[in-house]
Design a protein around this motif. Structure first.
Motif, PDB file in Angstrom:
ATOM      1  N   ARG A 194       7.936  65.453  30.891  1.00  0.00           N
ATOM      2  CA  ARG A 194       8.258  64.786  32.353  1.00  0.00           C
ATOM      3  C   ARG A 194       7.121  64.306  32.926  1.00  0.00           C
ATOM      4  N   GLU A 195       6.629  63.092  32.998  1.00  0.00           N
ATOM      5  CA  GLU A 195       5.673  62.482  33.949  1.00  0.00           C
ATOM      6  C   GLU A 195       4.266  62.560  33.601  1.00  0.00           C
ATOM      7  N   THR A 196       3.920  63.672  33.758  1.00  0.00           N
ATOM      8  CA  THR A 196       2.323  64.022  33.584  1.00  0.00           C
ATOM      9  C   THR A 196       1.486  63.284  32.922  1.00  0.00           C
ATOM     10  N   HIS A 197       0.560  62.615  33.153  1.00  0.00           N
ATOM     11  CA  HIS A 197      -0.604  61.824  32.357  1.00  0.00           C
ATOM     12  C   HIS A 197       0.213  60.703  31.839  1.00  0.00           C
ATOM     13  N   TYR A 198       1.033  60.681  31.141  1.00  0.00           N
ATOM     14  CA  TYR A 198       1.817  59.665  30.538  1.00  0.00           C
ATOM     15  C   TYR A 198       2.645  58.626  31.337  1.00  0.00           C
ATOM     16  N   GLY A 199       3.231  59.208  32.281  1.00  0.00           N
ATOM     17  CA  GLY A 199       4.179  58.341  33.198  1.00  0.00           C
ATOM     18  C   GLY A 199       5.503  58.278  32.984  1.00  0.00           C
ATOM     19  N   PHE A 200       6.005  58.981  31.811  1.00  0.00           N
ATOM     20  CA  PHE A 200       7.231  58.436  31.420  1.00  0.00           C
ATOM     21  C   PHE A 200       8.023  59.943  31.544  1.00  0.00           C
ATOM     22  N   THR A 201       9.436  59.909  31.352  1.00  0.00           N
ATOM     23  CA  THR A 201      10.106  61.133  31.348  1.00  0.00           C
ATOM     24  C   THR A 201      11.002  61.030  30.014  1.00  0.00           C
ATOM     25  N   ARG A 202      11.135  61.801  29.088  1.00  0.00           N
ATOM     26  CA  ARG A 202      11.870  62.003  27.737  1.00  0.00           C
ATOM     27  C   ARG A 202      12.751  63.163  27.790  1.00  0.00           C
ATOM     28  N   ASP A 203      13.832  63.050  27.470  1.00  0.00           N
ATOM     29  CA  ASP A 203      14.772  64.206  27.452  1.00  0.00           C
ATOM     30  C   ASP A 203      15.742  64.054  26.071  1.00  0.00           C
ATOM     31  N   THR A 204      15.002  63.480  24.957  1.00  0.00           N
ATOM     32  CA  THR A 204      15.750  63.075  23.817  1.00  0.00           C
ATOM     33  C   THR A 204      15.553  63.980  22.505  1.00  0.00           C
ATOM     34  N   GLY A 205      14.819  65.161  22.940  1.00  0.00           N
ATOM     35  CA  GLY A 205      14.573  65.912  21.754  1.00  0.00           C
ATOM     36  C   GLY A 205      15.711  66.658  21.113  1.00  0.00           C
ATOM     37  N   HIS A 206      15.704  67.221  19.976  1.00  0.00           N
ATOM     38  CA  HIS A 206      16.772  68.185  19.539  1.00  0.00           C
ATOM     39  C   HIS A 206      16.705  69.487  20.164  1.00  0.00           C
ATOM     40  N   PHE A 207      17.882  70.182  20.435  1.00  0.00           N
ATOM     41  CA  PHE A 207      17.678  71.486  20.933  1.00  0.00           C
ATOM     42  C   PHE A 207      19.106  72.192  20.641  1.00  0.00           C
ATOM     43  N   LEU A 208      19.101  73.290  20.059  1.00  0.00           N
ATOM     44  CA  LEU A 208      20.533  74.133  19.994  1.00  0.00           C
ATOM     45  C   LEU A 208      20.197  75.308  20.815  1.00  0.00           C
ATOM     46  N   GLY A 209      21.152  75.270  22.018  1.00  0.00           N
ATOM     47  CA  GLY A 209      21.016  76.171  23.092  1.00  0.00           C
ATOM     48  C   GLY A 209      21.991  77.386  23.061  1.00  0.00           C
ATOM     49  N   PHE A 210      21.717  78.814  23.180  1.00  0.00           N
ATOM     50  CA  PHE A 210      22.639  79.863  23.334  1.00  0.00           C
ATOM     51  C   PHE A 210      22.277  80.471  24.780  1.00  0.00           C
TER      52      PHE A 210
ATOM     53  N   GLU B 258      17.257  69.571  33.147  1.00  0.00           N
ATOM     54  CA  GLU B 258      16.441  68.519  32.462  1.00  0.00           C
ATOM     55  C   GLU B 258      15.020  68.622  33.401  1.00  0.00           C
ATOM     56  N   LYS B 259      14.901  69.257  34.542  1.00  0.00           N
ATOM     57  CA  LYS B 259      13.571  69.133  34.932  1.00  0.00           C
ATOM     58  C   LYS B 259      12.974  70.652  35.029  1.00  0.00           C
ATOM     59  N   ARG B 260      13.651  71.762  34.521  1.00  0.00           N
ATOM     60  CA  ARG B 260      12.935  73.059  34.227  1.00  0.00           C
ATOM     61  C   ARG B 260      13.381  73.633  33.098  1.00  0.00           C
ATOM     62  N   TRP B 261      12.186  73.460  31.950  1.00  0.00           N
ATOM     63  CA  TRP B 261      12.219  74.022  30.588  1.00  0.00           C
ATOM     64  C   TRP B 261      10.828  74.238  29.979  1.00  0.00           C
ATOM     65  N   VAL B 262      10.787  75.130  28.982  1.00  0.00           N
ATOM     66  CA  VAL B 262       9.647  75.216  28.261  1.00  0.00           C
ATOM     67  C   VAL B 262       9.945  74.951  26.936  1.00  0.00           C
ATOM     68  N   LYS B 263       9.023  74.457  26.027  1.00  0.00           N
ATOM     69  CA  LYS B 263       9.172  74.369  24.726  1.00  0.00           C
ATOM     70  C   LYS B 263       7.871  74.816  24.022  1.00  0.00           C
ATOM     71  N   THR B 264       7.757  75.691  23.182  1.00  0.00           N
ATOM     72  CA  THR B 264       6.755  76.282  22.595  1.00  0.00           C
ATOM     73  C   THR B 264       6.834  76.447  20.992  1.00  0.00           C
ATOM     74  N   GLY B 265       5.702  76.137  20.296  1.00  0.00           N
ATOM     75  CA  GLY B 265       5.704  76.304  18.832  1.00  0.00           C
ATOM     76  C   GLY B 265       4.573  75.525  18.065  1.00  0.00           C
ATOM     77  N   VAL B 266       4.833  74.911  17.060  1.00  0.00           N
ATOM     78  CA  VAL B 266       3.762  74.208  16.288  1.00  0.00           C
ATOM     79  C   VAL B 266       4.075  72.652  16.789  1.00  0.00           C
TER      80      VAL B 266
END
Length: 194
Positions: free
Chosen positions: A36-52, A83-91
């Motif tokens: 979301r936005e910072t530095h690049y100026g775009f917003t993307r919400d297209t990644g794969h996520f399997l939620g529980f 879509e505005k509040r999330w964390v992703k962490t890993g490699v």
């Protein structure tokens, strides 16, 4: 408690995914990302996520295996409110190397990388979230857990928690997730790395 991968809810399901009670293997689609936005100026919400679904006060752990070779190839755990509040962490593959990467988003994204160990094609990520504080740790062996990040994260009634993978620059990254557990938040001291 071990999580059955069959019981998750997809956000942007990949074309190729295979899940069973103990593992999930996916192959990423093209140009998938969360940002979301910072530095690049775009917003993307297209990644794969399997939620529980989980209430506040949990520790989630997952094992991640893959061959990350292209800029921004990434896989790990996500905690998501919306879509505005999330964390992703890993490699994440960046600047020609593999790093442990965390993006925390509360309206806008921030990004941090670290390299407490370099063997990142088979590793574990652990997130503990309780009372607005998020602790993120990684491990090579599931026994020793260096701290990656301690950060605030919004308190909510429910969170979606689970595996995520993205390939902003390509398609075709195959990632295997296993040993996924969500349980009560650990009460271990911050400096207890077991």
């Amino acid at each position: 408690m071990s999580i059955n991968f069959n019981n998750g809810k997809w956000l942007n399901a990949p074309v190729n995914a295979s899940e069973d009670e103990t593992s999930l293997t996916i192959t990423t689609d093209a140009k998938t990302d969360f940002w979301r936005e910072t530095h690049y100026g775009f917003t993307r919400d297209t990644g794969h996520f399997l939620g529980f679904s989980s209430a506040d006060g949990f520790t989630a752990t997952i094992r991640i295996q893959g061959e990350f070779r292209t800029l921004y190839d990434q896989a790990g755990l996500m905690v998501r409110i919306d879509e505005k509040r999330w964390v992703k962490t890993g490699v994440e593959f960046t600047d020609g190397e593999l790093f442990l990467s965390t993006v925390i988003t509360d309206g806008k994204s921030d990004w941090s990388v670290s390299q407490p160990f370099k063997e990142l094609e088979d590793f574990y990520i652990r997130i503990t979230l309780a009372k607005g504080a998020m602790r993120i740790q990684a491990s090579r062996d599931g026994s020793f857990w260096p701290l990656l990040r301690l950060a605030p994260f919004p308190i909510a009634d429910r969170y979606e928690v689970g595996p995520t993978a993205c390939t902003p620059e390509r398609s075709g990254l195959t990632v295997r997730f296993s040993e996924f557990e969500i349980g009560p938040a650990t009460t271990k001291d911050l400096h207890d790395l077991t």
